[in-house]
Enzyme design. Structure first.
Site, mmCIF file in Angstrom:
data_model
loop_
_atom_site.group_PDB
_atom_site.id
_atom_site.type_symbol
_atom_site.label_atom_id
_atom_site.label_comp_id
_atom_site.label_asym_id
_atom_site.label_seq_id
_atom_site.Cartn_x
_atom_site.Cartn_y
_atom_site.Cartn_z
ATOM 1 N NE ARG A 34 -19.517 -98.903 -87.294
ATOM 2 C CZ ARG A 34 -19.347 -97.593 -87.116
ATOM 3 N NH1 ARG A 34 -19.110 -96.817 -88.164
ATOM 4 N NH2 ARG A 34 -19.369 -97.060 -85.921
ATOM 5 C CG HIS A 80 -26.504 -102.907 -83.693
ATOM 6 N ND1 HIS A 80 -25.239 -103.446 -83.627
ATOM 7 C CD2 HIS A 80 -26.528 -102.166 -84.828
ATOM 8 C CE1 HIS A 80 -24.547 -103.072 -84.677
ATOM 9 N NE2 HIS A 80 -25.298 -102.288 -85.424
ATOM 10 C CE1 TYR A 124 -47.254 -99.214 -95.188
ATOM 11 C CE2 TYR A 124 -45.157 -98.436 -96.053
ATOM 12 C CZ TYR A 124 -46.446 -98.182 -95.627
ATOM 13 O OH TYR A 124 -46.926 -96.907 -95.654
#
Length: 742
Positions: A34, A80, A124
């Site tokens: 991570r 993931h 968007y």
């Protein structure tokens, strides 16, 4: 039976050991999977999976954009297993040219800005890969790196990227794991490439040799890096260090002697809107007396306008003040903590990072060359079969037409391999042209030449190093300083002289009266109030000390433990109340109290003494304490406390003890020291020192006497040497044994 089998599965374990195991497992998972980047490609797992998912979606720079939601969906669905907001946040950062030196994502839409505004929702925004990202994944289909199963085992993902670009140093990385963190600044690719080329030619070089090429970080937001060469070399040697980054500014002439300051670049990771808010708040709090106004006139470029109070204000002094007060100057703490090629977290030096990258590229080159060689051998095998077929075309046609097992007969007749026979049988009739035979011979010769080159390359480490150098040079040509993207943004500046901004500049100079009570409460009152006035205190409290000062003064406190403390006069609470405990401003010991207070004066000297009459002369430079903890000056014996600190205003010393014995001697008999217990000033038996006065020999010493102040110029009766007992005080001397009534 079931109960017995269940009991067999139960094991007694120690809770401490199990907690340790599980926490270590969690910690390593956080570190490896991570938070820390891989030294080879400079990517964390989430970034690597993002890049790979976008590649699988064919989002190369020449194709159209796709919605970020599509990319994020693929990443969390296939590779993931984490939240979509975390993945999208990582993706947004890779697209921000003010966060990443060489963006890996080309974003279309609102991806946030340097003012700290967030990106639009992923439904968007749209994205595709950049050329830099493509270079990072160049050769993925050529068996350059290992692949591993995804979390659900349905697909495969790369363990590490081939990394044709040194992404770790070029884009840097930041992350907090369990028990460790990383913070690597971005660098200029052209400089890193030069350092790699130098390292290939000089494997035994030192860090100083590499720093000639990697001169320091290159931040996407520019700014001025202030660090001397030794500090830079030390930082890159140990993998840890600090870089001071300052905003870049210029002075704009407005005519008629007026000017304004324009900030054009701000330090890395500083949010512009918060920076301006901070300056505006300081301005409102009257902590920036040299500044009149701040405005943000930024559009695409940074333009922060600072208006000075008047035309006489020195621009450099104003900026020095702002650098100390705001994030116009920051310290970037470099910590090159990365995962090595073995997956072990380690803080690496610059040379180690570059070597790991070269080793990785070397392995990639070997695997890539071997993959190509295998492909060529397979193709040459087919081409040699074709050539045999062309040389014996009539017989090949006869066997295919007449034999039942034509493949086996072909293999036996012409000693063909299975692949060759299969290729001949699959050949189209249109390819049986004379021209096709010539093309096959040309391809065969070309591939044979390439094969010989690859075999030579795989057999010689020297040739491989030359090839690595060529690849790095090509990368430098594509992304180096000659390109708009690769041009250095952060510039270097010499270490500035430590300009001590005078407190007069920061604070308006006003007269005040400072009052300290016996219980340790301190306050200030505007103006010079007569020190003989009756000041109000809490019940059971009384006056300890009162002095006149200015708000721009530094106040020195001397406590009973022999420590000096410094506080700024303007920070002392004012008003009609009782003030605040002085312990909130200075870390006094539990049993210690302030015994004297005075205004700091440059060049002044003082006599410090304990209540048992041991002391020395000290100058003002040793009274400056850098922290709230104070500065220990006077060492004390058991049962002894610091009691006196008198400013030297003459050449003679008068000391009186509780036994009413007065001793006068020359000041020169007291040594000057920076710290210690000092020497005996007066000899006592069963009593302590009461008071001390420093005066000029021709003026004599003074003391309170009924009806006024007595001035004694005849000193012979009490004149002696340091450490003597002295003689009885003159007639009329105060019964308090103090020269003056307190």
């Amino acid at each position: 039976m079931e109960e017995e089998s269940m009991e067999e599965k139960v094991h007694d374990v120690k809770l401490k050991e199990e907690l340790s195991k599980r926490y270590l497992s969690y910690a390593m998972s956080t570190i490896v999977a991570r938070s820390l980047p891989d030294v080879r490609d400079g990517l964390k797992p989430v970034h690597r999976r993002l890049m790979y998912a976008m590649r699988q979606l064919k989002l190369d720079p020449k194709s159209g954009f796709k919605k970020c939601a599509r990319v994020v969906g693929d990443v969390i669905g296939k590779y993931h297993p984490h939240g979509d907001s975390a993945v999208y946040g990582a993706m947004v950062r890779l697209a921000q040219d003010f966060s990443v030196r060489y963006p890996l994502v080309d974003g279309q839409g609102n991806f946030g800005n340097i003012d700290g505004d967030g990106a639009a929702a992923m439904r968007y925004t749209e994205a595709r890969l950049t050329e830099f990202a493509l270079a990072l994944m160049e050769g993925l289909n050529e068996n350059c790196v290992d692949f591993m199963d995804t979390y659900d085992g349905e697909e495969q993902e790369p363990v590490v990227m081939p990394a044709a670009v040194p992404n770790l140093l070029c884009n840097g990385s930041a992350g907090i794991a369990v028990g460790m963190a990383t913070n690597i600044p971005p660098h200029n690719l052209g400089e890193v490439a030069d350092a790699l080329l130098y390292l290939i030619k000089n494997p035994e070089c030192d860090i100083a040799g590499l720093v000639k090429y990697v001169k320091g970080p290159d931040f996407p937001t520019g700014g001025l890096i202030i660090a001397d060469q030794k500090a830079i070399i030390d930082a890159y040697t140990h993998g840890k260090g600090y870089f001071r980054i300052r905003a870049k500014w210029e002075k704009e002439d407005l005519g008629k002697g007026q000017y304004q300051i324009v900030v054009t670049e701000i330090p890395y990771q500083v949010v512009k809107s918060k920076l301006i808010e901070k300056i505006a708040q300081l301005l409102e709090d009257k902590k920036l007396p040299l500044l009149a106004d701040v405005r943000d006139e930024s559009a695409q470029d940074i333009r922060i306008v600072l208006e000075p109070k008047n035309r006489t204000v020195d621009a450099a002094l104003l900026m020095e003040h702002l650098f100390k007060q705001t994030e116009l100057e920051i310290r970037f703490a470099m910590n090159m903590n990365v995962l090595s090629s073995d997956g072990v977290p380690k803080v690496m030096s610059l040379k180690e990072v570059l070597k790991e990258y070269l080793n990785h590229r070397h392995k990639v080159l070997i695997r890539k060359s071997q993959y190509r060689l295998d492909k060529i051998n397979a193709r040459l095998e087919i081409l040699s079969g074709y050539l045999i077929a062309y040389l014996n075309l009539d017989e090949v046609i006869r066997i295919i037409r007449e034999e039942d097992d034509s493949k086996a007969v072909l293999m036996a007749t012409f000693k063909l391999t299975d692949n060759q026979a299969e290729a001949i049988l699959n050949m189209k009739l249109r390819n049986l042209r004379k021209l096709e035979e010539e093309e096959i011979r040309a391809e065969y010769d070309e591939l044979t030449e390439e094969k010989n080159g690859l075999e030579a390359l795989l057999g010689s480490e020297e040739l491989r190093m030359i090839r690595l150098g060529e690849e790095i040079s090509a990368t430098k040509e594509k992304f180096g300083k000659k390109t708009a993207l690769g041009k250095r943004r952060s510039q270097f500046a010499d270490m500035p002289e430590d300009v001590d901004v005078p407190i007069e500049v920061m604070v308006e100079k006003e007269p005040i009266t400072i009052i300290l009570s016996q219980k340790g409460w301190i306050r200030s009152m505007k103006g010079y109030i007569p020190l003989t006035d009756e000041f109000k205190f809490k019940e059971d409290d009384a006056l300890q000390c009162a002095i006149h000062a200015y708000t721009t003064d530094k106040i020195v406190l001397f406590d009973t433990s022999g420590k000096f403390f410094n506080i700024n006069a303007n920070e002392i609470p004012s008003g009609r109340g009782f003030g605040q405990p002085v312990r909130l401003m200075a870390d006094l010991g539990v049993n210690d109290n302030i015994c004297t207070m005075f205004v700091f004066e440059k060049g002044a000297k003082y006599v410090v003494s304990s209540d048992y009459g041991h002391g020395f002369v000290i100058d003002e430079s040793h009274m400056i304490a850098q922290t709230r903890n104070g500065r220990k000056i006077l060492n004390l014996a058991d049962g002894e406390v610091a009691a006196f600190c008198k400013k030297i205003t003459g050449d003679m010393v008068a000391i009186v003890g509780e036994n009413r014995k007065l001793l006068i001697f020359k000041l020169e008999e007291i040594p000057s020291m920076a710290r210690g217990r000092g020497v005996a000033l007066q000899k006592y038996q069963g009593c302590k020192m009461s008071d001390i006065q420093i005066f000029k020999e021709e003026e004599g010493f003074c003391y309170n006497r009924s009806g006024g102040v007595a001035n004694e110029k005849e000193l012979l009766a009490w004149l002696g040497h340091r450490a003597q007992v002295g003689r009885l005080v003159p007639f009329g001397f105060p019964k308090t044994n103090k020269f003056f009534k307190e």
